[in-house]
Design an enzyme around this catalytic site. Sequence first.
Site, PDB file in Angstrom:
ATOM      1  N   LYS A 165     -44.340  12.675  43.817  1.00  0.00           N
ATOM      2  CA  LYS A 165     -43.967  13.961  43.253  1.00  0.00           C
ATOM      3  C   LYS A 165     -43.556  13.871  41.788  1.00  0.00           C
ATOM      4  O   LYS A 165     -43.584  14.852  41.063  1.00  0.00           O
ATOM      5  CB  LYS A 165     -42.790  14.538  44.064  1.00  0.00           C
ATOM      6  CG  LYS A 165     -43.203  14.997  45.448  1.00  0.00           C
ATOM      7  CD  LYS A 165     -41.997  15.506  46.234  1.00  0.00           C
ATOM      8  CE  LYS A 165     -41.431  14.306  46.905  1.00  0.00           C
ATOM      9  NZ  LYS A 165     -40.664  14.410  48.079  1.00  0.00           N
ATOM     10  N   GLY A 166     -43.133  12.682  41.358  1.00  0.00           N
ATOM     11  CA  GLY A 166     -42.478  12.547  40.052  1.00  0.00           C
ATOM     12  C   GLY A 166     -43.218  13.132  38.861  1.00  0.00           C
ATOM     13  O   GLY A 166     -42.598  13.639  37.937  1.00  0.00           O
ATOM     14  N   GLU A 208     -48.378   9.382  35.377  1.00  0.00           N
ATOM     15  CA  GLU A 208     -47.157   9.019  36.105  1.00  0.00           C
ATOM     16  C   GLU A 208     -45.932   9.423  35.309  1.00  0.00           C
ATOM     17  O   GLU A 208     -45.974   9.461  34.076  1.00  0.00           O
ATOM     18  CB  GLU A 208     -47.114   7.484  36.286  1.00  0.00           C
ATOM     19  CG  GLU A 208     -47.499   7.020  37.673  1.00  0.00           C
ATOM     20  CD  GLU A 208     -46.405   7.252  38.700  1.00  0.00           C
ATOM     21  OE1 GLU A 208     -45.657   8.236  38.604  1.00  0.00           O
ATOM     22  OE2 GLU A 208     -46.301   6.436  39.635  1.00  0.00           O
ATOM     23  N   ASP A 209     -44.826   9.669  36.014  1.00  0.00           N
ATOM     24  CA  ASP A 209     -43.563   9.909  35.315  1.00  0.00           C
ATOM     25  C   ASP A 209     -43.077   8.612  34.668  1.00  0.00           C
ATOM     26  O   ASP A 209     -42.711   8.569  33.502  1.00  0.00           O
ATOM     27  CB  ASP A 209     -42.505  10.462  36.290  1.00  0.00           C
ATOM     28  CG  ASP A 209     -42.415   9.684  37.610  1.00  0.00           C
ATOM     29  OD1 ASP A 209     -43.163   8.704  37.824  1.00  0.00           O
ATOM     30  OD2 ASP A 209     -41.572  10.065  38.452  1.00  0.00           O
ATOM     31  N   ASP A 269     -42.829   1.181  36.530  1.00  0.00           N
ATOM     32  CA  ASP A 269     -41.745   0.206  36.606  1.00  0.00           C
ATOM     33  C   ASP A 269     -42.366  -1.170  36.873  1.00  0.00           C
ATOM     34  O   ASP A 269     -42.859  -1.816  35.946  1.00  0.00           O
ATOM     35  CB  ASP A 269     -40.794   0.691  37.713  1.00  0.00           C
ATOM     36  CG  ASP A 269     -39.562  -0.169  37.886  1.00  0.00           C
ATOM     37  OD1 ASP A 269     -39.218  -0.913  36.976  1.00  0.00           O
ATOM     38  OD2 ASP A 269     -38.928  -0.083  38.969  1.00  0.00           O
ATOM     39  N   PHE A 272     -31.646   3.248  35.240  1.00  0.00           N
ATOM     40  CA  PHE A 272     -32.151   4.170  36.250  1.00  0.00           C
ATOM     41  C   PHE A 272     -32.073   5.589  35.712  1.00  0.00           C
ATOM     42  O   PHE A 272     -30.994   6.135  35.505  1.00  0.00           O
ATOM     43  CB  PHE A 272     -31.421   4.024  37.580  1.00  0.00           C
ATOM     44  CG  PHE A 272     -32.205   4.683  38.683  1.00  0.00           C
ATOM     45  CD1 PHE A 272     -33.342   4.075  39.196  1.00  0.00           C
ATOM     46  CD2 PHE A 272     -31.856   5.942  39.149  1.00  0.00           C
ATOM     47  CE1 PHE A 272     -34.119   4.704  40.163  1.00  0.00           C
ATOM     48  CE2 PHE A 272     -32.630   6.575  40.130  1.00  0.00           C
ATOM     49  CZ  PHE A 272     -33.752   5.946  40.626  1.00  0.00           C
ATOM     50  N   ASP A 326     -36.423  11.344  40.192  1.00  0.00           N
ATOM     51  CA  ASP A 326     -35.368  11.674  41.154  1.00  0.00           C
ATOM     52  C   ASP A 326     -34.536  10.463  41.530  1.00  0.00           C
ATOM     53  O   ASP A 326     -34.930   9.308  41.313  1.00  0.00           O
ATOM     54  CB  ASP A 326     -35.991  12.202  42.442  1.00  0.00           C
ATOM     55  CG  ASP A 326     -36.648  11.083  43.269  1.00  0.00           C
ATOM     56  OD1 ASP A 326     -37.495  10.366  42.710  1.00  0.00           O
ATOM     57  OD2 ASP A 326     -36.292  10.916  44.442  1.00  0.00           O
ATOM     58  N   ARG A 366     -34.680  16.178  39.922  1.00  0.00           N
ATOM     59  CA  ARG A 366     -36.022  16.314  39.334  1.00  0.00           C
ATOM     60  C   ARG A 366     -36.093  17.494  38.372  1.00  0.00           C
ATOM     61  O   ARG A 366     -36.929  17.514  37.473  1.00  0.00           O
ATOM     62  CB  ARG A 366     -37.074  16.534  40.435  1.00  0.00           C
ATOM     63  CG  ARG A 366     -37.315  15.329  41.323  1.00  0.00           C
ATOM     64  CD  ARG A 366     -38.601  15.542  42.122  1.00  0.00           C
ATOM     65  NE  ARG A 366     -38.688  14.704  43.304  1.00  0.00           N
ATOM     66  CZ  ARG A 366     -39.192  13.473  43.311  1.00  0.00           C
ATOM     67  NH1 ARG A 366     -39.621  12.921  42.197  1.00  0.00           N
ATOM     68  NH2 ARG A 366     -39.245  12.784  44.435  1.00  0.00           N
TER      69      ARG A 366
HETATM   70  P1  IMP Z   1     -43.403   0.771  40.574  1.00  0.00           P
HETATM   71  O1  IMP Z   1     -44.378   0.583  41.681  1.00  0.00           O
HETATM   72  O2  IMP Z   1     -42.281  -0.236  40.634  1.00  0.00           O
HETATM   73  O3  IMP Z   1     -44.028   0.796  39.192  1.00  0.00           O
HETATM   74  O4  IMP Z   1     -42.666   2.141  40.861  1.00  0.00           O
HETATM   75  C1  IMP Z   1     -42.975   3.284  40.192  1.00  0.00           C
HETATM   76  C2  IMP Z   1     -42.269   4.469  40.837  1.00  0.00           C
HETATM   77  O5  IMP Z   1     -40.880   4.180  41.037  1.00  0.00           O
HETATM   78  C3  IMP Z   1     -42.270   5.672  39.910  1.00  0.00           C
HETATM   79  O6  IMP Z   1     -43.371   6.503  40.159  1.00  0.00           O
HETATM   80  C4  IMP Z   1     -40.985   6.360  40.253  1.00  0.00           C
HETATM   81  O7  IMP Z   1     -41.176   7.222  41.345  1.00  0.00           O
HETATM   82  C5  IMP Z   1     -40.055   5.260  40.706  1.00  0.00           C
HETATM   83  N1  IMP Z   1     -39.110   4.850  39.637  1.00  0.00           N
HETATM   84  C6  IMP Z   1     -39.153   3.721  38.882  1.00  0.00           C
HETATM   85  N2  IMP Z   1     -38.137   3.673  37.996  1.00  0.00           N
HETATM   86  C7  IMP Z   1     -37.427   4.817  38.196  1.00  0.00           C
HETATM   87  C8  IMP Z   1     -36.265   5.387  37.543  1.00  0.00           C
HETATM   88  O8  IMP Z   1     -35.658   4.844  36.599  1.00  0.00           O
HETATM   89  N3  IMP Z   1     -35.859   6.574  38.047  1.00  0.00           N
HETATM   90  C9  IMP Z   1     -36.479   7.235  39.069  1.00  0.00           C
HETATM   91  N4  IMP Z   1     -37.582   6.750  39.683  1.00  0.00           N
HETATM   92  C10 IMP Z   1     -38.050   5.560  39.243  1.00  0.00           C
HETATM   93 MG    MG Z   2     -40.663   8.590  42.591  1.00  0.00          MG
END
Ligand code: IMP
Ligand code: MG
Length: 182
Positions: free
Chosen positions: A44-45, A100-101, A104, A153, A160, A166
Amino acid sequence: MEIHADITHISYSEETIRQRVAEMGRELAAEYADKNPVFIGILKGAFVFLADLVRACEFPLEPQFLKASSYGMAAVTSGKVDIADALDVDIAGRHVLIVEDIIDTGVTMSRLRELLLERKPASLKFCAFLDKAERRKANIAVDYAGYVTPDAFFVGYGLDYAERYRNLPYIGVLKPELYEEK
Ligand code: IMP
Ligand code: MG
């Protein structure tokens, strides 16, 4: 606007976001203006960012959505990625931009890349408003990043914590006592 009580400070204000998204629209035009790309927002982000980004792009494009979630209710990635494979458009031969929002570890995006490459798009690139580059585990390059950001974070602007925040119009850092395990 008054800062939410659960936020330590605002990292990216509404005005900062607005200006950066407008610039990103121009950057994307240089690559996509004559390609009628498919922009796939990851739910959803990304719903807030995608809505702003498509309006900053003054060229034909097709917005689409896919749902991916890896976090559950926790603040760290579980490593397991769940992708609802419900893309209702044929992307074969199309130029695809994943929106993507935040990226990470990149685990979510690398799984998604595998799935989408099977469908033979003409190109596949990544765009994220925030890029936590130093946290990357998977081999994912963010082709278009709003900001490369240090690890914290963040919530707001689609991001979220346990489905909250959000709708904040800015991006802020959540007070650590709200998500750290006691
Ligand atoms: P990844 O697979 O570790 O790259 O995770 C990415 C997803 O983790 C993003 O689409 C977000 O939904 C969530 N995410 C990563 N960092 C944050 C943050 O600082 N705040 C909120 N959601 C996050
Ligand atoms: Mg997320």
